[in-house]
Design an enzyme around this catalytic site. Sequence first.
Site, PDB file in Angstrom:
ATOM      1  N   CYS A 186     -16.094  -5.088 -17.468  1.00 28.14           N
ATOM      2  CA  CYS A 186     -17.329  -4.315 -17.236  1.00 28.14           C
ATOM      3  C   CYS A 186     -18.316  -4.327 -18.402  1.00 28.14           C
TER       4      CYS A 186
ATOM      5  N   CYS B 276     -22.438   5.798  -7.184  1.00 31.43           N
ATOM      6  CA  CYS B 276     -21.535   6.635  -6.380  1.00 31.43           C
ATOM      7  C   CYS B 276     -22.263   7.936  -5.994  1.00 31.43           C
TER       8      CYS B 276
ATOM      9  N   ASP C 170       0.775  -1.231   0.000  1.00 33.81           N
ATOM     10  CA  ASP C 170       0.000   0.000   0.000  1.00 33.81           C
ATOM     11  C   ASP C 170       0.812   1.290   0.000  1.00 33.81           C
TER      12      ASP C 170
ATOM     13  N   CYS D 289     -14.321  11.562  -3.468  1.00 34.23           N
ATOM     14  CA  CYS D 289     -14.579  10.200  -2.983  1.00 34.23           C
ATOM     15  C   CYS D 289     -14.716  10.191  -1.453  1.00 34.23           C
TER      16      CYS D 289
ATOM     17  N   CYS E 222     -21.763  -2.288 -18.389  1.00 30.86           N
ATOM     18  CA  CYS E 222     -22.226  -2.005 -17.014  1.00 30.86           C
ATOM     19  C   CYS E 222     -21.742  -0.626 -16.553  1.00 30.86           C
TER      20      CYS E 222
HETATM   21  C1  B12 Z   1      -4.293   6.698  -3.319  1.00 32.27           C
HETATM   22  C2  B12 Z   1      -5.147   5.513  -3.006  1.00 32.27           C
HETATM   23  C3  B12 Z   1      -6.502   5.732  -2.767  1.00 32.27           C
HETATM   24  C4  B12 Z   1      -7.177   7.068  -3.061  1.00 32.27           C
HETATM   25  C5  B12 Z   1      -7.373   7.183  -4.598  1.00 32.27           C
HETATM   26  C6  B12 Z   1      -8.050   5.922  -5.172  1.00 32.27           C
HETATM   27  C7  B12 Z   1      -7.768   5.638  -6.645  1.00 32.27           C
HETATM   28  N1  B12 Z   1      -8.730   5.026  -7.282  1.00 32.27           N
HETATM   29  O1  B12 Z   1      -6.718   5.934  -7.141  1.00 32.27           O
HETATM   30  C8  B12 Z   1      -8.464   6.966  -2.204  1.00 32.27           C
HETATM   31  C9  B12 Z   1      -8.206   7.531  -0.821  1.00 32.27           C
HETATM   32  C10 B12 Z   1      -9.703   7.630  -2.784  1.00 32.27           C
HETATM   33  C11 B12 Z   1      -8.609   5.438  -2.090  1.00 32.27           C
HETATM   34  C12 B12 Z   1      -9.811   4.813  -1.859  1.00 32.27           C
HETATM   35  C13 B12 Z   1      -9.963   3.438  -1.763  1.00 32.27           C
HETATM   36  N2  B12 Z   1      -8.993   2.532  -1.720  1.00 32.27           N
HETATM   37 CO1  B12 Z   1      -7.144   2.959  -2.067  1.00 32.27          CO
HETATM   38  N3  B12 Z   1      -5.281   3.182  -2.575  1.00 32.27           N
HETATM   39  C14 B12 Z   1      -4.606   4.215  -2.956  1.00 32.27           C
HETATM   40  C15 B12 Z   1      -3.144   3.797  -3.286  1.00 32.27           C
HETATM   41  C16 B12 Z   1      -2.278   4.129  -2.067  1.00 32.27           C
HETATM   42  C17 B12 Z   1      -2.554   4.419  -4.556  1.00 32.27           C
HETATM   43  C18 B12 Z   1      -3.477   4.311  -5.772  1.00 32.27           C
HETATM   44  C19 B12 Z   1      -3.043   5.228  -6.880  1.00 32.27           C
HETATM   45  O2  B12 Z   1      -1.895   5.214  -7.247  1.00 32.27           O
HETATM   46  N4  B12 Z   1      -3.966   6.034  -7.391  1.00 32.27           N
HETATM   47  C20 B12 Z   1      -3.693   7.001  -8.412  1.00 32.27           C
HETATM   48  C21 B12 Z   1      -4.532   6.766  -9.656  1.00 32.27           C
HETATM   49  C22 B12 Z   1      -4.224   7.740 -10.767  1.00 32.27           C
HETATM   50  O3  B12 Z   1      -4.205   5.492 -10.014  1.00 32.27           O
HETATM   51  P1  B12 Z   1      -5.093   4.514 -10.881  1.00 32.27           P
HETATM   52  O4  B12 Z   1      -6.571   4.589 -10.669  1.00 32.27           O
HETATM   53  O5  B12 Z   1      -4.428   3.192 -10.657  1.00 32.27           O
HETATM   54  O6  B12 Z   1      -4.803   5.158 -12.265  1.00 32.27           O
HETATM   55  C23 B12 Z   1      -4.513   4.413 -13.313  1.00 32.27           C
HETATM   56  C24 B12 Z   1      -5.739   4.028 -14.097  1.00 32.27           C
HETATM   57  O7  B12 Z   1      -6.696   5.074 -14.057  1.00 32.27           O
HETATM   58  C25 B12 Z   1      -5.109   3.908 -15.414  1.00 32.27           C
HETATM   59  N5  B12 Z   1      -6.042   3.991 -16.478  1.00 32.27           N
HETATM   60  C26 B12 Z   1      -6.365   5.081 -17.181  1.00 32.27           C
HETATM   61  N6  B12 Z   1      -7.223   4.737 -18.152  1.00 32.27           N
HETATM   62  C27 B12 Z   1      -7.440   3.402 -18.060  1.00 32.27           C
HETATM   63  C28 B12 Z   1      -8.212   2.537 -18.814  1.00 32.27           C
HETATM   64  C29 B12 Z   1      -8.238   1.171 -18.473  1.00 32.27           C
HETATM   65  C30 B12 Z   1      -9.067   0.255 -19.291  1.00 32.27           C
HETATM   66  C31 B12 Z   1      -7.479   0.683 -17.382  1.00 32.27           C
HETATM   67  C32 B12 Z   1      -7.486  -0.748 -17.011  1.00 32.27           C
HETATM   68  C33 B12 Z   1      -6.697   1.580 -16.615  1.00 32.27           C
HETATM   69  C34 B12 Z   1      -6.700   2.924 -16.981  1.00 32.27           C
HETATM   70  O8  B12 Z   1      -4.160   4.959 -15.505  1.00 32.27           O
HETATM   71  C35 B12 Z   1      -3.712   5.308 -14.233  1.00 32.27           C
HETATM   72  C36 B12 Z   1      -2.218   5.090 -14.079  1.00 32.27           C
HETATM   73  O9  B12 Z   1      -1.886   3.734 -14.004  1.00 32.27           O
HETATM   74  C37 B12 Z   1      -3.322   2.233  -3.484  1.00 32.27           C
HETATM   75  C38 B12 Z   1      -2.104   1.397  -3.081  1.00 32.27           C
HETATM   76  C39 B12 Z   1      -1.060   1.386  -4.164  1.00 32.27           C
HETATM   77  N7  B12 Z   1       0.166   1.635  -3.782  1.00 32.27           N
HETATM   78  O10 B12 Z   1      -1.358   1.159  -5.319  1.00 32.27           O
HETATM   79  C40 B12 Z   1      -4.576   1.932  -2.592  1.00 32.27           C
HETATM   80  C41 B12 Z   1      -5.557   0.869  -3.111  1.00 32.27           C
HETATM   81  C42 B12 Z   1      -5.848   1.143  -4.557  1.00 32.27           C
HETATM   82  N8  B12 Z   1      -6.819   1.134  -2.328  1.00 32.27           N
HETATM   83  C43 B12 Z   1      -7.439   0.105  -2.021  1.00 32.27           C
HETATM   84  C44 B12 Z   1      -8.707   0.127  -1.385  1.00 32.27           C
HETATM   85  C45 B12 Z   1      -9.201  -1.169  -0.756  1.00 32.27           C
HETATM   86  C46 B12 Z   1      -9.466   1.311  -1.350  1.00 32.27           C
HETATM   87  C47 B12 Z   1     -10.957   1.460  -0.954  1.00 32.27           C
HETATM   88  C48 B12 Z   1     -11.839   0.301  -1.399  1.00 32.27           C
HETATM   89  C49 B12 Z   1     -11.058   1.651   0.586  1.00 32.27           C
HETATM   90  C50 B12 Z   1     -12.465   1.918   1.113  1.00 32.27           C
HETATM   91  N9  B12 Z   1     -13.344   0.945   1.152  1.00 32.27           N
HETATM   92  O11 B12 Z   1     -12.762   3.022   1.516  1.00 32.27           O
HETATM   93  C51 B12 Z   1     -11.322   2.790  -1.664  1.00 32.27           C
HETATM   94  C52 B12 Z   1     -11.859   2.540  -3.087  1.00 32.27           C
HETATM   95  C53 B12 Z   1     -12.229   3.765  -3.852  1.00 32.27           C
HETATM   96  C54 B12 Z   1     -12.130   3.513  -5.364  1.00 32.27           C
HETATM   97  N10 B12 Z   1     -13.241   3.316  -6.032  1.00 32.27           N
HETATM   98  O12 B12 Z   1     -11.003   3.487  -5.872  1.00 32.27           O
HETATM   99  C55 B12 Z   1      -6.764  -1.170  -2.503  1.00 32.27           C
HETATM  100  C56 B12 Z   1      -7.503  -1.687  -3.743  1.00 32.27           C
HETATM  101  C57 B12 Z   1      -7.568  -3.192  -3.876  1.00 32.27           C
HETATM  102  C58 B12 Z   1      -8.289  -3.581  -5.144  1.00 32.27           C
HETATM  103  N11 B12 Z   1      -9.098  -4.608  -5.068  1.00 32.27           N
HETATM  104  O13 B12 Z   1      -8.117  -2.982  -6.173  1.00 32.27           O
HETATM  105  C59 B12 Z   1      -5.286  -0.649  -2.795  1.00 32.27           C
HETATM  106  C60 B12 Z   1      -4.566  -1.335  -3.926  1.00 32.27           C
HETATM  107  C61 B12 Z   1      -4.524  -0.810  -1.459  1.00 32.27           C
HETATM  108  C62 B12 Z   1      -4.029  -2.236  -1.231  1.00 32.27           C
HETATM  109  N12 B12 Z   1      -2.759  -2.394  -0.931  1.00 32.27           N
HETATM  110  O14 B12 Z   1      -4.754  -3.198  -1.340  1.00 32.27           O
HETATM  111  N13 B12 Z   1      -7.416   4.821  -2.315  1.00 32.27           N
HETATM  112  S1  SF4 Z   2     -20.100  -2.125 -11.174  1.00 34.31           S
HETATM  113 FE1  SF4 Z   2     -20.078  -2.673 -13.361  1.00 34.31          FE
HETATM  114  S2  SF4 Z   2     -18.890  -1.003 -14.298  1.00 34.31           S
HETATM  115 FE2  SF4 Z   2     -18.444  -0.949 -12.110  1.00 34.31          FE
HETATM  116  S3  SF4 Z   2     -16.619  -2.207 -11.861  1.00 34.31           S
HETATM  117 FE3  SF4 Z   2     -18.379  -3.548 -11.503  1.00 34.31          FE
HETATM  118  S4  SF4 Z   2     -18.756  -4.459 -13.528  1.00 34.31           S
HETATM  119 FE4  SF4 Z   2     -17.473  -2.690 -13.872  1.00 34.31          FE
HETATM  120  S1  SF4 Z   3     -15.762   4.613  -2.539  1.00 34.93           S
HETATM  121 FE1  SF4 Z   3     -15.626   6.633  -3.524  1.00 34.93          FE
HETATM  122  S2  SF4 Z   3     -15.935   6.157  -5.673  1.00 34.93           S
HETATM  123 FE2  SF4 Z   3     -16.723   4.397  -4.543  1.00 34.93          FE
HETATM  124  S3  SF4 Z   3     -18.923   4.852  -4.249  1.00 34.93           S
HETATM  125 FE3  SF4 Z   3     -17.823   5.577  -2.437  1.00 34.93          FE
HETATM  126  S4  SF4 Z   3     -17.511   7.746  -2.916  1.00 34.93           S
HETATM  127 FE4  SF4 Z   3     -17.937   6.760  -4.860  1.00 34.93          FE
END
Ligand code: B12
Ligand code: SF4
Ligand code: SF4
Length: 348
Positions: free
Chosen positions: A184, A194, A129, A209, A187
């Site tokens: 997905c 959200c 993480d 979020c 979907c």
């Molecule tokens: C910062 C962070 C957060 C932030 C930002 C979340 C986010 N989505 O980025 C906040 C605080 C909001 C958060 C929330 C949560 N988090 Co968090 N978080 C992190 C952390 C530390 C870094 C993630 C990161 O780098 N984000 C930056 C963005 C830009 O990254 P990204 O979404 O991966 O972006 C890529 C994609 O968008 C991609 N992309 C762009 N276009 C496309 C198109 C396609 C088709 C694809 C595939 C990709 C893609 O490009 C980007 C660059 O790679 C990771 C741990 C880690 N070191 O990875 C845990 C992590 C992601 N979190 C985790 C969890 C459990 C959560 C929560 C569920 C906790 C909760 N219940 O409250 C929520 C989920 C919210 C959500 N829907 O994401 C887990 C996820 C496990 C999993 N099953 O995926 C992780 C991996 C921690 C862990 N060690 O397990 N988190």
């Molecule tokens: S709810 Fe539907 S769109 Fe969202 S991650 Fe799951 S399969 Fe994909």
């Molecule tokens: S965890 Fe964040 S992105 Fe997911 S439903 Fe809640 S507010 Fe929306």
Amino acid sequence: MLEQSQQVVDLCLAQDFALAGVVVANESAFKQEFEEWIKQGKQGEMEWMERNVGVRLDPKKLLVDAKSVICVADRYGDIEEPNMPLGHGKIARYARGQDYHKGMKKRLHIVCDELKKKYPEETFKACVDTAPILEREFAARAGLGAIGKHTLLLEQSVGSWMLLGVIVTTKEFAASDVEVVDPCASCTRCIDACPTDAITPWELDARKCISYLTIEHRTQIDPKFHESIGDWMFGCDICQEVCPHNQPTAKAQQAEVHPSYKATHSSLDIMDVLQWDEEARRKAFQGSSMKRAKLEMMQRNALIVAGNFLTKNESPEMYALVVQMASEGPKSLVQQTAKDVLQRLMLL
Ligand code: B12
Ligand code: SF4
Ligand code: SF4
């Protein structure tokens, strides 16, 4: 080399990880998207994400000569959601048991020690993480699952209820590199459900979020989010709860939740949290990943949940406590939030 990779996977599975795979330590395929995300400020107050973008995008900057990344996942989250007592606020499922950072790291270190015995010349670095590495992207490429529109990694048997960890290593293993697939199709359930419109397909605006607002954001929460926060005291699971991949299928029922994630508490009593002192907070969060939320953040969250509770329920004691905190809150963040909550209640 393939045999060596299988041995690594077996070593991880022997440590009770639900899933494991190995991938080449390549640069991120989403460099541009990531940089754009940061440029647009979607990381909010998580300024630690801006500091080491280069490292996050390239594991060779995290460990010189990195050749492979070993990815693991633990399953958490019981299938059935318990009924929450009245007057409580919810905790996200990942935080209901013991702190995964500690538990996963301990088991990853055992794997590292075993590998070091076999390959003494090589370096193995365990991360869970907090290290600057895109855990989901590597895990997807290692075949642990696919990334959904809500940006989380999901897999058929465990859905998205999994936590990730990695070992970055200088040892070259044959990769289980797989093509990134779309789980997905048409979907959009997570996007529609959200409450703050934080999700656009495969991208999250952290600033909106609830998980970010209640866990990472350390200052005042904009009152425009108060209603949407509902009864979430710490984190949010809505986008995962609605996902078809997380529905309790026969296969999902079979997948074991790692014992360390057995819930010790699924919710917190709002009145208790409002009256906590530092000692009470520490005691309640012992061994839990919730300890990162400071007392004033927890009381801020509890006040918002209290405000939402009071819009639907009568509780003169809770109302009186909010009024008291608005006039003499122990910290300005708490006091300001209490004032925001009262203002909203009066306007209703
Ligand atoms: C910062 C962070 C957060 C932030 C930002 C979340 C986010 N989505 O980025 C906040 C605080 C909001 C958060 C929330 C949560 N988090 Co968090 N978080 C992190 C952390 C530390 C870094 C993630 C990161 O780098 N984000 C930056 C963005 C830009 O990254 P990204 O979404 O991966 O972006 C890529 C994609 O968008 C991609 N992309 C762009 N276009 C496309 C198109 C396609 C088709 C694809 C595939 C990709 C893609 O490009 C980007 C660059 O790679 C990771 C741990 C880690 N070191 O990875 C845990 C992590 C992601 N979190 C985790 C969890 C459990 C959560 C929560 C569920 C906790 C909760 N219940 O409250 C929520 C989920 C919210 C959500 N829907 O994401 C887990 C996820 C496990 C999993 N099953 O995926 C992780 C991996 C921690 C862990 N060690 O397990 N988190
Ligand atoms: S709810 Fe539907 S769109 Fe969202 S991650 Fe799951 S399969 Fe994909
Ligand atoms: S965890 Fe964040 S992105 Fe997911 S439903 Fe809640 S507010 Fe929306």
